[in-house]
Scaffold this motif. Structure first.
Motif, short mmCIF file in Angstrom:
data_model
loop_
_atom_site.label_atom_id
_atom_site.label_comp_id
_atom_site.label_asym_id
_atom_site.label_seq_id
_atom_site.Cartn_x
_atom_site.Cartn_y
_atom_site.Cartn_z
N ASN A 86 32.77 56.57 -18.24
CA ASN A 86 33.47 55.62 -17.38
C ASN A 86 32.47 54.76 -16.61
O ASN A 86 32.63 53.54 -16.53
N ASP A 87 31.43 55.37 -16.05
CA ASP A 87 30.41 54.60 -15.33
C ASP A 87 29.66 53.66 -16.27
O ASP A 87 29.39 52.50 -15.91
N TYR A 90 31.91 50.76 -17.15
CA TYR A 90 32.13 49.89 -15.99
C TYR A 90 30.95 48.95 -15.81
O TYR A 90 31.12 47.77 -15.52
N LYS A 91 29.73 49.48 -16.02
CA LYS A 91 28.54 48.63 -15.90
C LYS A 91 28.47 47.62 -17.04
O LYS A 91 28.04 46.48 -16.85
N GLY A 93 31.04 46.37 -18.58
CA GLY A 93 32.14 45.43 -18.43
C GLY A 93 31.78 44.22 -17.59
O GLY A 93 32.31 43.14 -17.79
N ASN A 94 30.87 44.37 -16.65
CA ASN A 94 30.45 43.26 -15.80
C ASN A 94 28.93 43.13 -15.84
O ASN A 94 28.25 43.44 -14.87
#
Length: 159
Positions: A86-87, A90-91, A93-94
């Motif tokens: 997940n981390d 998330y990184k 993704g942006n």
């Protein structure tokens, strides 16, 4: 024994509260203050009730951390794998903007030379986006397979 209706209890209490409110309002105005200054004690009671009812600011964080620890203990690190993925996504993704541009200004080589600019990552952006989507889908499928196998082992070895 005859039962009292709630109105017979609530009406006198309401009248008593109204009497206390008006008496304290008149007393506050007579002393030169505002009528709401007479109810300063109510804030202390409200804070006490809030302290009893509302949990500490980090209460839910601590409970979630404890729950994550119990899940990790029961499912052999599956929660940690999910948190890591997940981390990571998330990184991804942006991402930070990256560019690699080469620019030659006008009149650089000779008078009247028309300069140019080239962005190497600009032409590769669609391919990088496809690669990122493909790797994300691959990791999600791999995670689903690993989770399924862990759950299947957990429930078959239990019995």
């Amino acid at each position: 024994m005859k039962k009292l209706k709630p109105i017979y209890i609530l009406f006198p209490l309401g009248m008593l509260a109204a009497l206390a409110f008006t008496a304290s309002a008149f007393a506050a105005e007579a002393s030169g203050g505002h009528w709401w200054d007479a109810f300063g004690w109510f804030g202390d009671i409200a804070n006490f009730v809030k302290y009893l009812v509302v949990p500490a600011p980090n209460y839910f964080h601590n409970r979630l951390a404890k729950l994550n620890g119990l899940v990790n203990a029961k499912f052999a690190g599956l929660g940690q794998l999910f948190q890591t993925l997940n981390d990571f996504f998330y990184k991804i993704g942006n991402p930070a903007p990256a560019d690699f541009k080469v620019k030659i200004p006008d009149n650089f080589l000779f008078q009247g030379y028309r300069g140019f600019s080239m962005d190497f990552f600009g032409s590769a952006t669609p391919y990088l986006q496809f690669l990122r989507a493909f790797l994300t889908a691959t990791c999600f499928i791999l995670t689903a397979i690993v989770c399924y196998n862990k759950l299947r082992k957990f429930f078959t070895e239990e019995g």
